[in-house]
Design a protein around this motif. Structure first.
Motif, short mmCIF file in Angstrom:
data_model
loop_
_atom_site.label_atom_id
_atom_site.label_comp_id
_atom_site.label_asym_id
_atom_site.label_seq_id
_atom_site.Cartn_x
_atom_site.Cartn_y
_atom_site.Cartn_z
N LYS A 180 0.83 -1.20 0.00
CA LYS A 180 0.00 0.00 0.00
C LYS A 180 0.87 1.26 0.00
N ALA A 181 1.94 1.26 0.79
CA ALA A 181 2.83 2.43 0.87
C ALA A 181 3.57 2.66 -0.44
N VAL A 182 4.13 1.59 -1.00
CA VAL A 182 4.89 1.71 -2.25
C VAL A 182 3.99 2.14 -3.40
N ASN A 183 2.83 1.52 -3.50
CA ASN A 183 1.91 1.87 -4.58
C ASN A 183 1.36 3.28 -4.43
N GLY A 184 1.20 3.74 -3.20
CA GLY A 184 0.77 5.12 -2.97
C GLY A 184 1.79 6.10 -3.50
N GLN A 185 3.07 5.80 -3.29
CA GLN A 185 4.13 6.66 -3.81
C GLN A 185 4.15 6.67 -5.34
N ILE A 186 3.91 5.50 -5.93
CA ILE A 186 3.89 5.41 -7.40
C ILE A 186 2.73 6.23 -7.96
N ARG A 187 1.53 6.06 -7.39
CA ARG A 187 0.36 6.78 -7.89
C ARG A 187 0.49 8.29 -7.73
N ASP A 188 1.14 8.73 -6.64
CA ASP A 188 1.27 10.16 -6.36
C ASP A 188 2.39 10.82 -7.15
#
Length: 219
Positions: A180-188
């Motif tokens: 969730k943390a890694v994908n949040g950084q990618i999406r942002d």
């Protein structure tokens, strides 16, 4: 069946191949040319033989092969009417000759049918999977993709135990929290990272054996 780079229309539909037939009573061996059915023809036979059952042909990794070329004239059959029967037929001589000579078993009875053209029957469905984030795969053109009903499978754990397992070396994070943390950084940060949204980490990117049951085991 699974598509790959060298997978062809003849692999999918079938092809005529030579076969050595042993001679009897001292006669010489002969060579016959026989149509060998591919997954599509086999699925078609299954559907015709079982008209009251739903039959599915599943294509894995459809975009790893040149799908429009693999489907060839079958592409025309993907347009279905209200009864899910192909609106337009095709004239595939090899397949037609094979089906006309084939003895179907329908409801326990042997039957033969005459085919002037090939159509997908209403009880035969074709499903295909693809991963849009894979590299070095073929692009599916609009004319091909519009003939499919598409469904996006979200990147979710759906309650699988792997979500609550721990990441080795990071004792305070479960795999679910890490993803969730890694994908949040990618999406942002899509623009600055110069990537697309489909480059996110998959929920099952790692296997259970790569993770820890207990955070105390992390070092």
């Amino acid at each position: 069946t699974t598509f790959y780079q060298d997978y062809s229309n003849t692999d999918f539909v079938g092809q005529i191949l030579p076969k050595i037939v042993k001679g009897t009573n001292g006669e010489k061996d002969t060579v016959e040319y026989i149509f060998n059915p591919g997954p599509f023809t086999l699925a078609l036979i299954r559907a015709i033989s079982n008209p009251n059952e739903k039959i599915a042909l599943i294509v894995e990794e459809i975009n790893r092969g040149n799908a429009p070329a693999i489907f060839g004239d079958i592409f025309q059959l993907l347009d279905r009417d209200d009864d899910s029967i192909s609106e337009y037929g095709i004239k595939n001589v090899g397949m037609i000759d094979y089906l006309n000579a084939y003895e179907f078993t329908v409801g326990g009875e042997k039957k033969r049918y005459h085919f002037d053209e090939i159509k997908i029957p209403g009880n035969l469905d074709i499903y295909a999977t693809m991963n849009t984030s894979d590299q070095n795969v073929y692009t599916l053109d609009t004319a091909f993709t519009r003939r499919w009903s598409k469904e996006h499978i979200p990147n979710e754990f759906n309650g699988h135990k792997i979500e609550k397992m721990y990441v080795p070396g990071i004792a305070s994070y479960t795999w679910g929290e890490f993803v969730k943390a890694v994908n949040g950084q990618i999406r942002d940060n899509l623009e600055s990272l110069q990537v697309n949204e489909d480059k996110q980490v998959g929920a099952f990117f790692v296997k259970e054996k790569d993770l820890l049951e207990n955070s105390a085991d992390s070092t």
